[in-house]
Design a protein around this motif. Sequence first.
Motif, PDB file in Angstrom:
ATOM      1  N   ARG A 117      -3.302 -19.871  29.752  1.00  0.00           N
ATOM      2  CA  ARG A 117      -4.626 -20.243  29.232  1.00  0.00           C
ATOM      3  C   ARG A 117      -5.237 -21.237  30.210  1.00  0.00           C
ATOM      4  O   ARG A 117      -4.555 -22.165  30.664  1.00  0.00           O
ATOM      5  N   THR A 128      -5.948 -29.897  23.061  1.00  0.00           N
ATOM      6  CA  THR A 128      -5.286 -28.747  23.687  1.00  0.00           C
ATOM      7  C   THR A 128      -4.950 -27.669  22.655  1.00  0.00           C
ATOM      8  O   THR A 128      -4.327 -26.671  22.988  1.00  0.00           O
ATOM      9  N   THR A 130      -5.407 -24.517  20.129  1.00  0.00           N
ATOM     10  CA  THR A 130      -6.120 -23.246  20.269  1.00  0.00           C
ATOM     11  C   THR A 130      -5.730 -22.309  19.135  1.00  0.00           C
ATOM     12  O   THR A 130      -4.615 -22.416  18.589  1.00  0.00           O
ATOM     13  N   SER A 131      -6.620 -21.410  18.803  1.00  0.00           N
ATOM     14  CA  SER A 131      -6.304 -20.367  17.836  1.00  0.00           C
ATOM     15  C   SER A 131      -5.919 -19.068  18.542  1.00  0.00           C
ATOM     16  O   SER A 131      -5.643 -18.055  17.887  1.00  0.00           O
ATOM     17  N   ASP A 132      -5.904 -19.096  19.886  1.00  0.00           N
ATOM     18  CA  ASP A 132      -5.507 -17.913  20.649  1.00  0.00           C
ATOM     19  C   ASP A 132      -4.071 -17.534  20.322  1.00  0.00           C
ATOM     20  O   ASP A 132      -3.240 -18.396  20.008  1.00  0.00           O
ATOM     21  N   PRO A 186      -0.966 -18.495  25.500  1.00  0.00           N
ATOM     22  CA  PRO A 186      -1.852 -19.659  25.376  1.00  0.00           C
ATOM     23  C   PRO A 186      -1.144 -21.000  25.268  1.00  0.00           C
ATOM     24  O   PRO A 186      -1.760 -22.034  25.528  1.00  0.00           O
TER      25      PRO A 186
END
Length: 198
Positions: A117, A128, A130-132, A186
């Motif tokens: 990512r 830092t 993320t929902s990825d 990610p």
Amino acid sequence: MKFSIQISTKNRKEDLRITLNQIDAYLDNDTVECLVFVDGSEDGTHEMVQEDFPKVTLFYNEISKGYLYCRNQMLNQTTADFAISLDDDANFISEDPIQIITNYFHDNPNCGLIAARIFWGKESPESTKTSDIVQEVKSFVGCGHIWRMQAWREIPNYPEWFEFYGEENFASLQLQKKKWEIHYVPELLVQHRVNLKA
């Protein structure tokens, strides 16, 4: 497992210094090497690396041959199991990236390349999180990716006549031909220290 952190650079001495300062702590481990290829720089980059970062293995072109030439040389010369390719203005933000990479490749034997990512910006991100999610992807971003060297050795070198951009898609196609997968991970976060507005 042996890791090779690889950076090609030209005339960006201070950017490279920041990156190498961040990497330096990893080099206390004898399973991690750092290769830097200075491609015809005229700003004292070569001398700076020699003097300030003695643990780095240094390569140097008197006359620039292009960053793809440099990447091919480093990838083909290392004996590491995994090669971490970073731009000279990029660094990991994730804690313990070596362990993240080790675990991921171990758990995913069909993965030939990890796409990190990427956070684009001069300043560090405020968060830092993320929902990825982890997923298979068709290509990767050159400024922060990790090769399983077994996969690299099964495909052709980057075409050096590309000169700039496009090599990621070429390599991705070659990996797919050999049944290797590219995974976006990610949890592995790289900051690309660029000014997007500029």
